[in-house]
Scaffold this motif. Structure first.
Motif, PDB file in Angstrom:
ATOM      1  N   GLY A  85       0.792  -1.219   0.000  1.00  0.00           N
ATOM      2  CA  GLY A  85       0.000   0.000   0.000  1.00  0.00           C
ATOM      3  C   GLY A  85       0.828   1.275   0.000  1.00  0.00           C
ATOM      4  O   GLY A  85       0.328   2.344   0.344  1.00  0.00           O
ATOM      5  N   ILE A  86       2.062   1.172  -0.397  1.00  0.00           N
ATOM      6  CA  ILE A  86       2.950   2.339  -0.460  1.00  0.00           C
ATOM      7  C   ILE A  86       2.717   3.048  -1.795  1.00  0.00           C
ATOM      8  O   ILE A  86       2.623   2.401  -2.831  1.00  0.00           O
ATOM      9  N   HIS A  87       2.627   4.363  -1.756  1.00  0.00           N
ATOM     10  CA  HIS A  87       2.349   5.133  -2.959  1.00  0.00           C
ATOM     11  C   HIS A  87       3.559   5.910  -3.464  1.00  0.00           C
ATOM     12  O   HIS A  87       3.541   6.402  -4.592  1.00  0.00           O
ATOM     13  N   GLU A  88       4.578   6.023  -2.635  1.00  0.00           N
ATOM     14  CA  GLU A  88       5.748   6.807  -3.020  1.00  0.00           C
ATOM     15  C   GLU A  88       6.978   6.288  -2.272  1.00  0.00           C
ATOM     16  O   GLU A  88       6.900   6.008  -1.076  1.00  0.00           O
ATOM     17  N   ILE A  89       8.082   6.140  -3.003  1.00  0.00           N
ATOM     18  CA  ILE A  89       9.338   5.688  -2.403  1.00  0.00           C
ATOM     19  C   ILE A  89      10.444   6.653  -2.783  1.00  0.00           C
ATOM     20  O   ILE A  89      10.616   6.989  -3.958  1.00  0.00           O
ATOM     21  N   LYS A  90      11.195   7.066  -1.778  1.00  0.00           N
ATOM     22  CA  LYS A  90      12.440   7.784  -2.033  1.00  0.00           C
ATOM     23  C   LYS A  90      13.516   6.714  -1.985  1.00  0.00           C
ATOM     24  O   LYS A  90      13.774   6.122  -0.939  1.00  0.00           O
ATOM     25  N   LEU A  91      14.101   6.415  -3.137  1.00  0.00           N
ATOM     26  CA  LEU A  91      15.086   5.344  -3.260  1.00  0.00           C
ATOM     27  C   LEU A  91      16.482   5.945  -3.274  1.00  0.00           C
ATOM     28  O   LEU A  91      16.823   6.740  -4.154  1.00  0.00           O
ATOM     29  N   VAL A  92      17.278   5.578  -2.286  1.00  0.00           N
ATOM     30  CA  VAL A  92      18.656   6.058  -2.172  1.00  0.00           C
ATOM     31  C   VAL A  92      19.569   4.952  -2.691  1.00  0.00           C
ATOM     32  O   VAL A  92      19.572   3.843  -2.158  1.00  0.00           O
ATOM     33  N   MET A  93      20.313   5.266  -3.746  1.00  0.00           N
ATOM     34  CA  MET A  93      21.183   4.293  -4.399  1.00  0.00           C
ATOM     35  C   MET A  93      22.653   4.568  -4.060  1.00  0.00           C
ATOM     36  O   MET A  93      23.008   5.680  -3.706  1.00  0.00           O
ATOM     37  N   PRO A  94      23.504   3.548  -4.216  1.00  0.00           N
ATOM     38  CA  PRO A  94      24.933   3.773  -3.989  1.00  0.00           C
ATOM     39  C   PRO A  94      25.593   4.531  -5.142  1.00  0.00           C
ATOM     40  O   PRO A  94      26.724   4.975  -5.028  1.00  0.00           O
ATOM     41  N   TYR A  95      24.882   4.656  -6.242  1.00  0.00           N
ATOM     42  CA  TYR A  95      25.391   5.315  -7.450  1.00  0.00           C
ATOM     43  C   TYR A  95      24.201   5.735  -8.312  1.00  0.00           C
ATOM     44  O   TYR A  95      23.060   5.336  -8.057  1.00  0.00           O
ATOM     45  N   GLU A  96      24.462   6.496  -9.317  1.00  0.00           N
ATOM     46  CA  GLU A  96      23.402   6.974 -10.204  1.00  0.00           C
ATOM     47  C   GLU A  96      23.044   5.887 -11.215  1.00  0.00           C
ATOM     48  O   GLU A  96      23.926   5.266 -11.811  1.00  0.00           O
ATOM     49  N   LEU A  97      21.746   5.653 -11.402  1.00  0.00           N
ATOM     50  CA  LEU A  97      21.296   4.725 -12.439  1.00  0.00           C
ATOM     51  C   LEU A  97      21.407   5.399 -13.806  1.00  0.00           C
ATOM     52  O   LEU A  97      21.249   6.619 -13.916  1.00  0.00           O
ATOM     53  N   GLU A  98      21.638   4.592 -14.834  1.00  0.00           N
ATOM     54  CA  GLU A  98      21.671   5.115 -16.198  1.00  0.00           C
ATOM     55  C   GLU A  98      20.243   5.443 -16.623  1.00  0.00           C
ATOM     56  O   GLU A  98      19.281   4.809 -16.177  1.00  0.00           O
ATOM     57  N   GLN A  99      20.107   6.408 -17.485  1.00  0.00           N
ATOM     58  CA  GLN A  99      18.781   6.839 -17.938  1.00  0.00           C
ATOM     59  C   GLN A  99      18.009   5.694 -18.594  1.00  0.00           C
ATOM     60  O   GLN A  99      16.797   5.578 -18.421  1.00  0.00           O
ATOM     61  N   GLU A 100      18.704   4.814 -19.310  1.00  0.00           N
ATOM     62  CA  GLU A 100      18.049   3.664 -19.952  1.00  0.00           C
ATOM     63  C   GLU A 100      17.444   2.731 -18.895  1.00  0.00           C
ATOM     64  O   GLU A 100      16.359   2.198 -19.093  1.00  0.00           O
ATOM     65  N   GLN A 101      18.152   2.547 -17.782  1.00  0.00           N
ATOM     66  CA  GLN A 101      17.626   1.711 -16.701  1.00  0.00           C
ATOM     67  C   GLN A 101      16.367   2.337 -16.110  1.00  0.00           C
ATOM     68  O   GLN A 101      15.385   1.641 -15.845  1.00  0.00           O
ATOM     69  N   ILE A 102      16.408   3.631 -15.914  1.00  0.00           N
ATOM     70  CA  ILE A 102      15.247   4.342 -15.357  1.00  0.00           C
ATOM     71  C   ILE A 102      14.049   4.204 -16.291  1.00  0.00           C
ATOM     72  O   ILE A 102      12.928   3.930 -15.847  1.00  0.00           O
ATOM     73  N   GLU A 103      14.282   4.365 -17.583  1.00  0.00           N
ATOM     74  CA  GLU A 103      13.187   4.255 -18.555  1.00  0.00           C
ATOM     75  C   GLU A 103      12.597   2.845 -18.570  1.00  0.00           C
ATOM     76  O   GLU A 103      11.380   2.685 -18.627  1.00  0.00           O
ATOM     77  N   ARG A 104      13.448   1.823 -18.494  1.00  0.00           N
ATOM     78  CA  ARG A 104      12.941   0.444 -18.449  1.00  0.00           C
ATOM     79  C   ARG A 104      12.123   0.204 -17.184  1.00  0.00           C
ATOM     80  O   ARG A 104      11.076  -0.449 -17.231  1.00  0.00           O
ATOM     81  N   LEU A 105      12.597   0.727 -16.062  1.00  0.00           N
ATOM     82  CA  LEU A 105      11.843   0.576 -14.806  1.00  0.00           C
ATOM     83  C   LEU A 105      10.496   1.269 -14.888  1.00  0.00           C
ATOM     84  O   LEU A 105       9.488   0.737 -14.402  1.00  0.00           O
ATOM     85  N   LYS A 106      10.458   2.447 -15.485  1.00  0.00           N
ATOM     86  CA  LYS A 106       9.185   3.170 -15.644  1.00  0.00           C
ATOM     87  C   LYS A 106       8.192   2.330 -16.432  1.00  0.00           C
ATOM     88  O   LYS A 106       7.023   2.205 -16.056  1.00  0.00           O
ATOM     89  N   LYS A 107       8.647   1.759 -17.535  1.00  0.00           N
ATOM     90  CA  LYS A 107       7.758   0.967 -18.390  1.00  0.00           C
ATOM     91  C   LYS A 107       7.337  -0.331 -17.717  1.00  0.00           C
ATOM     92  O   LYS A 107       6.159  -0.677 -17.711  1.00  0.00           O
ATOM     93  N   ARG A 108       8.297  -1.070 -17.164  1.00  0.00           N
ATOM     94  CA  ARG A 108       8.000  -2.365 -16.549  1.00  0.00           C
ATOM     95  C   ARG A 108       7.110  -2.248 -15.329  1.00  0.00           C
ATOM     96  O   ARG A 108       6.205  -3.049 -15.120  1.00  0.00           O
TER      97      ARG A 108
END
Length: 125
Positions: A85-108
């Motif tokens: 039931g979570i509607h928003e996550i602030k995700l703290v990563m050890p490094y920056e994700l590549e834009q392609e990874q972000i786009e795939r996550l958005k779609k999937r």
């Protein structure tokens, strides 16, 4: 953390990676693997006292793996968050994700992802 009546959590992926590498089985996990019904009854009593953030962390420790790709783990994490039931996550990563990874996550995952800082993402369902 609550945001206009909706569950919003912070998930530190760096901490998760460290914790998952040194994870030891608890007594409850050992008993639950032998007699699952015992674990269910015990967890139902405890679950009601946990915050959404604690429930997500516990589910992540069971479902994510340091041996899987970060992208795959994040996708699984987002599915877990939806079931909690979570509607928003602030995700703290050890490094920056590549834009392609972000786009795939958005779609999937069918989510909105915004970069807050180099290594922080705000993910909204």
């Amino acid at each position: 953390m609550e945001h206009q009546g909706k569950a919003c959590v912070v998930f530190d992926y760096t901490s998760f990676l460290g914790a998952s590498c040194s994870k030891k089985w608890t007594f409850l996990e050992a008993i639950s693997s032998i007699a699952p019904i015992f674990g269910l009854a015990w967890k139902d009593g405890i679950k009601s006292q946990e915050t959404a953030e604690e429930r997500l962390w516990n589910q992540a420790m069971k479902s994510l793996s340091a041996s899987r790709s970060d992208e795959s783990n994040i996708h699984t994490l987002l599915k877990l968050a939806k079931t909690e039931g979570i509607h928003e996550i602030k995700l703290v990563m050890p490094y920056e994700l590549e834009q392609e990874q972000i786009e795939r996550l958005k779609k999937r995952s069918k989510v909105d992802i915004q970069n807050l800082q180099q290594d922080e993402l705000m993910i909204t369902f």
